[in-house]
Design an enzyme around this catalytic site. Structure first.
Site, PDB file in Angstrom:
ATOM      1  CG  ASP A   1      -2.247   0.635   0.994  1.00 26.49           C
ATOM      2  OD1 ASP A   1      -2.342   1.492   0.096  1.00 26.49           O
ATOM      3  OD2 ASP A   1      -3.206   0.303   1.714  1.00 26.49           O
TER       4      ASP A   1
ATOM      5  CG  ASP B   1      -9.247   2.530  -0.477  1.00 27.82           C
ATOM      6  OD1 ASP B   1      -8.850   1.359  -0.611  1.00 27.82           O
ATOM      7  OD2 ASP B   1      -8.590   3.407   0.118  1.00 27.82           O
TER       8      ASP B   1
END
Ligand code: GLA
Length: 743
Positions: A487, A557
């Site tokens: 990430d 997301d």
């Protein structure tokens, strides 16, 4: 015999790169200026039709240097070029700007020599497209020189044998005894004759990645860029040029995609006679590079695709290229496991018991991998601490035997085990920061700009990359791990490294990227069995550069299926479905609050690399049984979805309905997905026309046993009557060619 061919016509001074699909033509013009002639559909031969017309234009300077300076009809001001210099008679955006020790910024590159080679010349520290054998491509290297500065510039063009693809990058070498400062260096320039082309870009935002925008080009400058330190959610490093009449399946399209994950810039300049210059490469803003004597610098690579079958034709070429010649490793063609990720189920608030609850539910449903997301390291209970401390948070999972115990449990259940990392980041509240405050990107006297309470490590420093590598290796060597989610949750500010002198700070952003690629390279080489998934707050670094290391990326997301229609549809413009992960999450959705059925959530997520992101323990038996069905559907269709040909049929950007289709290689199996966003009273009966089927064979709907001929499905189409009177509905139909039809 390779289909890739590069030929230099001595008489016309023209290079002709061609294969069965495309041609690229370059001419050495008067004075050794390299001019661009053509990139497009293959031509069998070239006989001078694009020789640039001579015209004495007012205020157009002429070429410096004997004997050309006397020809007032020849000027770089409007000449279509391959790689333009600065301040020497071309007033459009330059591909290259260099500052000599005298402070002058002018550049004027002229032809010096060339070489044609089999195969592909690769970049050394940057991701790139590759070949498996020298028969797959041919490479032209054209060497230009600026005699005043004594620097040499090599333009690399690779044409693939069986793809409508030309890749380009450039390399500069300082042959002088003085430093030269690179202030701008494009990967590619493409100059086109007067035209009415439109440009398609992929702008977006966090949780709204890769929207499709299409706009006409007017005189002046249009730019698509990121200055965030990453390729970003906000502007993907990709554009397509299309004729106003180009559609999904018809007309010409040229795609330009950068194999780079940092600051980028695509600038399109329409000049005063409607010619178009396109430049693509590292964003010049804030960039500079000190080139010492004998030193060289490589630009990132660009992938150019030509299609005369509309946007779908272009996308097909990119899907195949990225999947087959950019992505690598054991998972390149492997069926990707179905994931359950605990992020939206627990966020930071998990312990062994909560995780085990999810695991107990997951295995019987057929889920194949458990991914432990953020919160397992340092003392991380919130997003304000511990980044940089990649050691186990022992207190958190202690009842389950820690990370090793968890890994064991997951494997005992027959699943794979994955772990989340955010290697490039640091929290102020971390052991790493306390020990090494100098590891952070920052300007010494300036207060650091916070974002999500975290800061960015100075990956331009090799010792920082080493430190993170060692920490990660210590975990990976001790805990059996099958997958890593890499990430990256903030953008770069105060891009300054205390390890570099004041006059080299313009190098930091690119050196940072080189550090990221170095770490990715070291980890993927040392742990080839691990599947890596890229992520940056969802799809913030969804680019061909990261795909070279990580074959898949978290798309967004935003897991709301209705918003995902646009995000996934836009992503497929230039990225293959095998790279695009998509999960079913809870309803109401955590990002939008929208309530949707499990059916539509499944029908959207199964059109990507599939998984779940919710608390399975909170579901009813009916929901669990529906999930079981989704998983078994996906396992049956996984090969077709992940590696079949994907065609966009109806765009969510244009109306209430979306449709797309997956077709296997021999066109005997097809999956058709239809989605309707809002319900209406008195609904119209729309039609979905399928595409790319075999026209004259019968396809049987495997659920209803109805059969239709391929051309019937393509030309007449199917009614798309509402499935039910409700918002957010979807249907999936699976067709197979009737047995004995193909004999
Ligand atoms: C990012 C990712 C999410 C999740 C969180 C964890 O936002 O995109 O999927 O991993 O970070 O902090």
């Amino acid at each position: 015999m390779s289909n890739a061919n590069i030929f230099f016509d001595e008489q016309q001074q023209v290079f002709h790169l061609s294969n069965q699909q495309v041609s690229y033509l370059i001419q050495i013009e008067d004075g050794g200026v390299l001019s661009h002639l053509y990139f497009g559909k293959k031509v069998s031969g070239y006989h001078g039709s694009r020789l640039y017309p001579r015209l004495d234009r007012g205020f157009s300077p002429n070429l410096a240097g004997e004997p050309h300076q006397t020809d007032r009809r020849f000027s770089k001001d409007t000449l279509l070029q391959e790689y333009s210099g600065y301040d020497t008679g071309d007033f459009r955006q330059a591909a290259i700007k260099l500052r000599g020790v005298d402070g002058a910024e002018a550049t004027d590159f002229r032809f010096k020599s060339y070489a044609i080679e089999k195969g592909k010349t690769n970049l050394s520290d940057l991701p790139h497209a590759y070949v498996l054998s020298d028969d797959e491509a041919q490479t032209l290297a054209i060497v230009l020189e600026d005699v005043t500065l004594n620097v040499e510039l090599t333009l690399y063009y690779t044409i693939y044998a069986d793809r409508p693809v030309v890749t380009r990058w450039s390399n500069i070498k300082n042959l002088s005894s003085e430093n030269v400062k690179i202030e701008k260096i494009a990967s590619l320039q493409l100059d086109l004759p007067a035209n009415d082309l439109e440009v398609i870009s992929l702008p977006g935002a966090h949780v709204r990645e890769r929207s499709i925008e299409r706009q006409p080009l007017r005189q002046g400058l249009t730019t698509f860029a990121s200055h965030r330190g990453t390729s970003s959610h906000h502007m993907n490093p990709f554009i397509a040029l299309v004729a106003p009449t180009t559609t999904e399946n018809q007309g010409e399209a040229v795609g330009i995609q950068l194999v780079y994950s940092g600051n980028h810039q695509f600038s399109l300049e329409k000049d005063y006679v409607d010619q178009l210059r396109i430049l693509a490469g590292i964003n010049e803003e804030g960039f500079s590079w000190e080139l010492t004597p004998d030193d060289s610098f490589q630009t990132p690579e660009t992938l150019m695709v030509y299609s005369d079958e509309g946007l779908n034709g272009m996308s097909q070429a990119y899907h195949h290229l990225l999947r087959e010649r950019v992505a690598r490793g054991q998972y390149q063609y492997a069926q990707r496991p179905i994931v359950i990720n605990n992020w939206e189920a627990t966020y930071f608030d998990f312990n062994a018991e909560k995780i085990e609850e999810i695991l107990d539910e997951a295995a019987p449903l057929g889920v194949e991998m458990f991914v432990l997301d953020d919160g397992w390291f340092g003392h991380r209970d919130d997003d304000d601490s511990s980044l940089g401390d990649w050691f186990e948070y022992t207190a958190k999972l202690k009842d389950g035997g820690g990370l090793n115990g968890l890994s064991q449990k997951v494997h005992d259940k027959g699943m794979k085990f994955g772990l989340w990392f955010e290697p490039e980041m640091i929290s102020k509240n971390s052991d790493l920061y306390r020990a090494h405050p100098e590891y952070v990107l920052r300007i010494p006297e300036r207060v650091m700009t916070p974002s999500r309470d975290q800061y960015v490590l100075d990956f331009s420093r090799p010792e920082v990359v080493d430190n993170i590598f060692d920490q990660m290796a210590a975990i990976l060597d001790n805990v059996p791990i099958d997958y890593i989610k890499w990430d990256m949750n903030r953008h770069l500010t105060e891009v300054y490294s205390t390890a570099l002198p004041a006059d080299r700070q313009g190098e930091v952003a690119h050196r940072y990227m080189l550090g990221v690629y170095d770490l990715a390279n070291r980890l993927t080489s040392r742990y080839p069995q691990i599947l890596f998934e890229g992520c940056s707050g969802g799809g913030g670094r969804f680019d061909a550069g990261m795909l070279y290391y990580f074959p898949q990326s978290w798309t967004s997301d935003n897991t709301d299926p209705i918003e995902r229609l646009k995000i996934q549809y836009g992503t497929t413009l230039s990225y293959p479905v095998s790279s695009m992960t998509a999960h079913v999450s809870a309803s109401p959705n955590h990002q939008t609050g929208r309530k949707t059925s499990l059916k539509v959530r499944g029908d959207v997520a199964t059109a990507g690399v599939f998984g779940y992101e919710l608390n399975l323990a909170k579901l009813s038996d009916a929901e669990k049984s529906e999930i079981k069905d989704q998983i078994s559907f996906y396992k049956q269709q996984r090969q077709l979805i992940q590696y079949g040909d994907f065609y966009r049929i109806k765009s969510p950007f244009e109306g209430n309905e979306t449709a797309w289709e997956f077709v296997n290689e021999d066109k005997t199996e097809v999956l058709l997905f239809n989605y309707r966003v809002l319900s209406t009273a008195q609904p119209a009966f729309s039609i979905t026309k399928m595409s790319h089927l075999l026209p004259e064979v019968l396809y049987v709907d495997q659920a209803t046993q109805e059969s239709f001929s391929g051309d019937e499905l393509m030309s007449i189409g199917l009614y798309n009557a509402p499935i039910e009177q409700a918002d957010f509905t979807s249907s999936v139909r699976y067709f197979k060619v009737q047995e004995n039809e193909l004999k």
